[in-house]
Scaffold this motif. Structure first.
Motif, PDB file in Angstrom:
ATOM      1  N   THR A  91       0.834  -1.192   0.000  1.00 35.66           N
ATOM      2  CA  THR A  91       0.000   0.000   0.000  1.00 35.66           C
ATOM      3  C   THR A  91       0.874   1.248   0.000  1.00 35.66           C
ATOM      4  O   THR A  91       2.049   1.200   0.355  1.00 35.66           O
ATOM      5  CB  THR A  91      -0.920   0.021   1.234  1.00 35.66           C
ATOM      6  N   GLY A  92       0.282   2.363  -0.396  1.00 40.44           N
ATOM      7  CA  GLY A  92       1.021   3.618  -0.456  1.00 40.44           C
ATOM      8  C   GLY A  92       1.657   3.879  -1.796  1.00 40.44           C
ATOM      9  O   GLY A  92       2.450   4.804  -1.950  1.00 40.44           O
ATOM     10  N   THR A 112      -2.731   0.353  -4.440  1.00 38.89           N
ATOM     11  CA  THR A 112      -2.346  -0.895  -3.774  1.00 38.89           C
ATOM     12  C   THR A 112      -1.904  -1.921  -4.809  1.00 38.89           C
ATOM     13  O   THR A 112      -2.560  -2.090  -5.839  1.00 38.89           O
ATOM     14  CB  THR A 112      -3.528  -1.468  -2.965  1.00 38.89           C
ATOM     15  N   LYS A 127       7.293   7.479  -2.787  1.00 40.29           N
ATOM     16  CA  LYS A 127       6.379   7.180  -1.688  1.00 40.29           C
ATOM     17  C   LYS A 127       6.852   5.941  -0.933  1.00 40.29           C
ATOM     18  O   LYS A 127       7.337   4.990  -1.528  1.00 40.29           O
ATOM     19  CB  LYS A 127       4.955   6.959  -2.213  1.00 40.29           C
ATOM     20  N   LYS A 155       4.138   0.253   2.448  1.00 42.02           N
ATOM     21  CA  LYS A 155       3.878  -0.638   3.578  1.00 42.02           C
ATOM     22  C   LYS A 155       3.384  -1.981   3.042  1.00 42.02           C
ATOM     23  O   LYS A 155       2.672  -2.027   2.035  1.00 42.02           O
ATOM     24  CB  LYS A 155       2.832  -0.031   4.514  1.00 42.02           C
TER      25      LYS A 155
END
Length: 225
Positions: free
Chosen positions: A28-29, A66, A92, A95
């Motif tokens: 994610t991120g 994602t 970015k 995670k």
């Protein structure tokens, strides 16, 4: 005491089996413009190997930021989880978390199957690859007139190499069936990713029926991976 030890061993075994089934890593991120190739490059940079598949997650055919990686063995997924957590992709920080399963893509056999899926609302554009197969070959066109039919759109797509055209069954389906809506979306499947991007370059941010004074709509197009 013996019963307690037996129960503890049983719980430990269940935890081990659960962890042992985790073949997927969720990232994610990510940037919403990230592609599966970017995920693989990130894996290469972090020296993560044994990636069997890399896809993006979507919500109504729009990227959620994602990514989802699948590995051949749980230990490979565990290594990737540790190596990729906190890594940087596109400026970015990423995670990660381990997953035991991913939603399965619905079975759609050819043009008829896709049409039936659209009619019963099965094509929602949610989940890995938007819930459809053919990653990189699918294009979503939106911002089109609400009453536009598939036949009319096909007339406008002449020159684009569409999947199924050789059988006279081009894979083009209308996603929004509300006749009162002012705009509509269509799913268009091309013969290759390069053709999909050619379609996007040709139609994205272009006027639909520019010669019309009363029915002007700005088209938008993007590739679904």
């Amino acid at each position: 005491m013996a019963a307690t030890q037996t129960a503890a061993r049983r719980v430990g075994k269940q935890v081990f089996e659960a962890n042992n089934s985790r073949l997927h890593v969720e990232l994610t991120g990510l940037s919403r413009t990230a592609l599966p190739a970017d995920l693989r490059r990130l894996c290469g940079k972090s020296k993560v190997e044994h990636v069997s598949n890399a896809v993006l997650d979507y919500r109504r055919f729009r990227s959620t930021g994602t990514g989802l990686l699948t590995f051949s063995r749980p230990e490979h997924a565990a290594v990737a989880h540790k190596a990729l957590n906190g890594s940087v992709a596109g400026g970015k920080r990423v995670k990660t978390r381990l997953l035991s399963y991913l939603p399965e893509l619905p079975r759609m056999r050819g043009q008829k199957g896709i049409l039936q899926a659209a009619q019963r609302g099965a094509i929602t554009g949610d989940g890995p690859s938007g819930g459809i197969a053919g990653s990189g070959r699918n294009v979503v066109l939106y911002g089109l007139p609400g009453k536009l039919s598939v036949g009319s759109l096909l007339d406008s797509l002449r020159g684009v190499k569409l999947a199924g055209a050789e059988y006279g069954k081009e894979v083009v389906v209308k996603l929004d069936t509300d006749r009162l809506a002012s705009t509509s979306r269509f799913l268009v499947r091309t013969t290759s990713p390069s053709e999909a991007y050619r379609l996007v370059r040709k139609y994205h941010m272009q006027m639909f029926r520019p010669e019309s004074k009363s029915d002007k709509h700005t088209m938008r197009a993007f590739v679904v991976w």
